[in-house]
Motif scaffolding. Structure first.
Motif, PDB file in Angstrom:
ATOM      1  N   ILE A 198       0.830  -1.216   0.000  1.00 31.81           N
ATOM      2  CA  ILE A 198       0.000   0.000   0.000  1.00 31.81           C
ATOM      3  C   ILE A 198       0.868   1.272   0.000  1.00 31.81           C
ATOM      4  CG2 ILE A 198      -1.960  -1.156   1.098  1.00 31.81           C
ATOM      5  CD1 ILE A 198      -1.297   0.319   3.689  1.00 31.81           C
ATOM      6  N   GLY A 199       2.174   1.061  -0.176  1.00 27.55           N
ATOM      7  CA  GLY A 199       3.046   2.201  -0.428  1.00 27.55           C
ATOM      8  C   GLY A 199       3.756   2.760   0.785  1.00 27.55           C
ATOM      9  N   PRO A 241       6.682  -6.722  -2.368  1.00 27.57           N
ATOM     10  CA  PRO A 241       5.296  -6.330  -2.097  1.00 27.57           C
ATOM     11  C   PRO A 241       4.288  -7.112  -2.943  1.00 27.57           C
ATOM     12  CG  PRO A 241       6.472  -4.563  -3.236  1.00 27.57           C
ATOM     13  CD  PRO A 241       7.487  -5.591  -2.843  1.00 27.57           C
ATOM     14  N   MET A 244       4.282  -2.379  -8.308  1.00 25.62           N
ATOM     15  CA  MET A 244       4.917  -3.306  -7.364  1.00 25.62           C
ATOM     16  C   MET A 244       6.047  -4.043  -8.061  1.00 25.62           C
ATOM     17  SD  MET A 244       2.080  -5.105  -5.086  1.00 25.62           S
ATOM     18  CE  MET A 244       0.631  -4.293  -4.523  1.00 25.62           C
ATOM     19  N   ALA A 288       7.073   3.310  -4.276  1.00 19.01           N
ATOM     20  CA  ALA A 288       6.213   3.202  -3.078  1.00 19.01           C
ATOM     21  C   ALA A 288       5.389   4.478  -2.923  1.00 19.01           C
ATOM     22  CB  ALA A 288       7.077   2.962  -1.846  1.00 19.01           C
ATOM     23  N   LYS A 289       6.010   5.616  -3.199  1.00 17.80           N
ATOM     24  CA  LYS A 289       5.277   6.890  -3.078  1.00 17.80           C
ATOM     25  C   LYS A 289       4.150   6.965  -4.113  1.00 17.80           C
ATOM     26  CE  LYS A 289       5.898  11.905  -2.901  1.00 17.80           C
ATOM     27  NZ  LYS A 289       4.582  12.021  -2.328  1.00 17.80           N
ATOM     28  N   ARG A 340       2.561   4.453  -5.301  1.00 22.83           N
ATOM     29  CA  ARG A 340       1.501   3.541  -4.839  1.00 22.83           C
ATOM     30  C   ARG A 340       0.658   4.196  -3.741  1.00 22.83           C
ATOM     31  NH1 ARG A 340       5.624  -0.431  -4.962  1.00 22.83           N
ATOM     32  NH2 ARG A 340       5.800  -0.535  -2.694  1.00 22.83           N
ATOM     33  N   ARG A 341       1.345   4.791  -2.755  1.00 23.90           N
ATOM     34  CA  ARG A 341       0.547   5.309  -1.635  1.00 23.90           C
ATOM     35  C   ARG A 341      -0.255   6.552  -2.019  1.00 23.90           C
ATOM     36  NH1 ARG A 341       5.792   5.989   0.575  1.00 23.90           N
ATOM     37  NH2 ARG A 341       6.470   8.165   0.616  1.00 23.90           N
TER      38      ARG A 341
END
Lengths: 377, 227
Positions: free
Chosen positions: A293-294, A371, B58, B82-83, B85-86
């Motif tokens: 979820i990052g 992930p 991912m 990751a940034k 994704r969030r």
């Protein structure tokens, strides 16, 4: 409540048995380190007890003296030469050494004699619980600590015995003057001390030097060294350091205590690392979800570190409570365990560092999580 | 007006190494626009989930390009992915992947917490979003106290709480009965009505075809057809 804290605490507490194992590991480790370091501090203090209680600006000691208990001797004549040095007002002779005390019930036991005349600022007993310093001026007078009554076969003031076949009478009793060698201290006058040890009257162990107010200690020391031969002139701090170095490191006693502390730290680190690793492994799916979820790596590290810190705080609190109990229980023993605020703070820091170091294996494991594995489950 | 939220151009993806290395995607191009619910269907091993992982940043493609809201992800580091994704992608998984030790509202709040949202604002927002999926009354229940359908609705709330532009769902009805599956798809279809959000659902379940605005069929790492 912070979500990181909530996650960390619940991850930690989810498996109660493992949590208990973690805490036991930390407690075992920290109690072991506390005892080792407490003994070290206690030993360090006891080693210098006599130096701490001697009112001297400088000590004249035989050349090569390793510690206060060193058997080397000086010439009494050195006193006059010391007194001729500018600024020196007193050079008070002290005699120390081991000898045998005849136990009234039979047999002998070793004692450590400290001889210094009562009418000068020499090395005298303290913490009197019966009698006083003046009583030591009477013939054959000795002062002993009540801790050693049983060992010495006496019950208090008025009891008499023989030291090296010469009469000795207890005229004063102290409390808490214990020797780290477990050999009882016996305080007496200079002359009786020389007689009890069979030392020639013109030989002494040390001179306690007093200098006039305003005299530069370094200049006085220079003058003493110039006037005397085969001696060293030490400040009390230097003599303490030398005695500690000899007993703690020269004999290996300190190294053994440190080795025990190191072992405790290693055992604690391994136990905490193992349990944190296993806890992280059990929650790998959740950490993978966090990554999916990052969440940043930092966020995940915070969760794991928070788990480690929680373990540290809980483990340390219990260990500190046990440590205080051990301090209380050993207070009246020959080698009491000492806890100081500084030692407590250091132990807390050590616990935190140990737990953070332990968290590293878990963090490395989490960093490697893919992930995308959340799609496979 | 709808906008392009994720775009894959000629994406090739190899998985594994050595003798077990396989080509999971063989030049896939796909655009996910806001305001629609796209179904990605195909047999097992056709590359659906790999494509979902690549679209969701991912996995990085071996070749080809991924754009999220127009931003090319080629060469992006894992922290940058990751940034993305969030901030822009919400995920819904077949087995929910809720945190068993957190309540429903905390599970939803987590998606905002990882973004550094202040706790009080995140809590208020998570509570609101739980209400939109019909679970206001279960906000403080733990996953073990929720039915499968309710858990999936919490997972959807977690995916949308951060206003993600793309909602990527992997078999969201796979573990649910038809009633709960219908309820979950109704929520996803409603989300897909927002022109700024695109919903992509990987599924084997033909019962959810009526919810789709577009259906893509994959086979052997390639897109075979699109309806």
């Amino acid at each position: 409540m912070s979500l990181i804290f909530k996650l960390a605490s619940r991850n930690l507490l989810q498996d109660r048995l493992r949590f208990v194992a973690t805490v036991i590991g930390i407690v075992f480790s920290i109690v072991l380190v506390t005892i080792q370091m407490g003994l070290f501090l206690s030993f360090e203090r006891m080693v210098t007890t006599m130096i701490d209680h001697a009112p001297a600006d400088l000590w004249i000691v035989p050349l090569g003296t390793k510690c206060f208990e060193d058997p080397s001797l000086l010439d009494e004549d050195d006193r006059g030469r010391a007194l001729s040095v500018a600024g020196v007002t007193e050079a008070i002779p002290v005699v120390i050494g081991f000898t045998a005390w005849a136990v009234p019930g039979g047999g002998t036991t070793p004692v450590f004699i400290v001889g210094s005349n009562a009418n000068v600022a020499g090395l005298h007993p303290w913490n009197f619980v019966a009698g006083d310093l003046d009583a030591l001026s009477t013939p054959d007078a000795v002062a002993i600590d009540r801790t050693y009554f049983a060992r010495l076969g006496v019950t208090g003031i008025g009891d008499s015995t023989e030291i090296r076949d010469q009469r000795a009478q207890v005229v004063a009793v102290t409390s808490g003057i214990r020797s780290f060698t477990t050999t009882p201290y016996v305080f007496t006058s200079l002359g009786r001390a020389q007689a009890y040890m069979g030392t020639s009257p013109d030989r002494v162990s040390y001179f306690l030097v007093h200098v006039a107010a305003g005299t530069d200690i370094a200049s006085a020391r220079k003058g003493l060294l110039a006037s005397l031969s085969k001696v060293e002139v030490l400040t009390p701090a230097e003599f303490r350091t030398r005695s500690r170095a000899f007993w703690l490191f020269g004999t290996g006693a300190g190294a053994a205590l440190f080795a025990g502390a190191l072992l405790g730290t290693i055992v604690g680190t391994v136990i905490v690392a193992q349990t944190l690793y296993s806890s992280t492994k059990d929650h790998l799916n959740e950490f993978a979800t966090l990554r999916a979820i990052g969440s940043s790596s930092l966020y995940i590290h915070k969760v794991i570190i928070c788990q480690a810190l929680l373990s540290a705080v809980i483990g340390f609190s219990l260990a500190a409570a046990i440590g205080l109990l051990v301090v209380e229980l050993t207070e009246q023993t020959a080698l009491p365990i000492v806890m100081t605020p500084a030692l407590t703070a250091c132990l807390f820091l050590l616990t935190v560092l140990m737990c953070i170091a332990s968290a590293m294996s878990a963090i490395v494991q989490v960093i490697r999580i893919d992930p995308a594995q959340v799609f496979k489950q | 007006m709808t906008e392009l939220v994720i775009e894959a151009i000629d994406v090739v993806k190899f998985l594994g190494a050595g003798a077990s290395r396989v080509q999971a995607l063989k030049g896939v191009s796909l655009s996910l626009a806001g305001g629609g619910l796209t179904l990605l269907m195909g047999p097992s091993g056709s590359g659906k989930t790999t494509l979902l992982s690549v679209l969701g940043c991912m996995l990085t493609p071996t070749q080809g390009t991924i754009r999220v809201l127009g931003r090319c992800t080629t060469g992006a580091r894992s922290g940058e992915l990751a940034k993305l994704r969030r901030d822009h992608v919400g995920f819904v998984f077949q087995s929910y992947h809720l945190f068993p030790t957190l309540s429903a509202v905390d599970n939803v709040r987590l998606a905002l917490d990882v973004r550094g949202e202040p706790a009080d604002r995140a809590l208020a927002r998570a509570t609101d979003v739980l209400a939109t999926v019909g679970l206001a009354h279960k906000a403080h229940a733990f996953p073990r106290e929720l039915s499968g359908g309710e858990q999936q609705r919490v997972a959807i709330a977690r995916a949308i709480v951060g206003d993600a532009s793309a909602i990527l769902a992997d078999e969201p009805t796979g573990a649910l009965d038809s009633e709960n599956g219908h309820a979950v798809m109704t929520i996803l279809a409603k989300i897909a009505q927002d022109p700024s959000r695109g919903v992509l659902v990987v599924t084997h379940d033909p019962r959810i075809l009526p919810f789709a605005t577009r259906v893509i069929h994959m086979e052997d790492g390639r897109i075979r057809s699109e309806e």
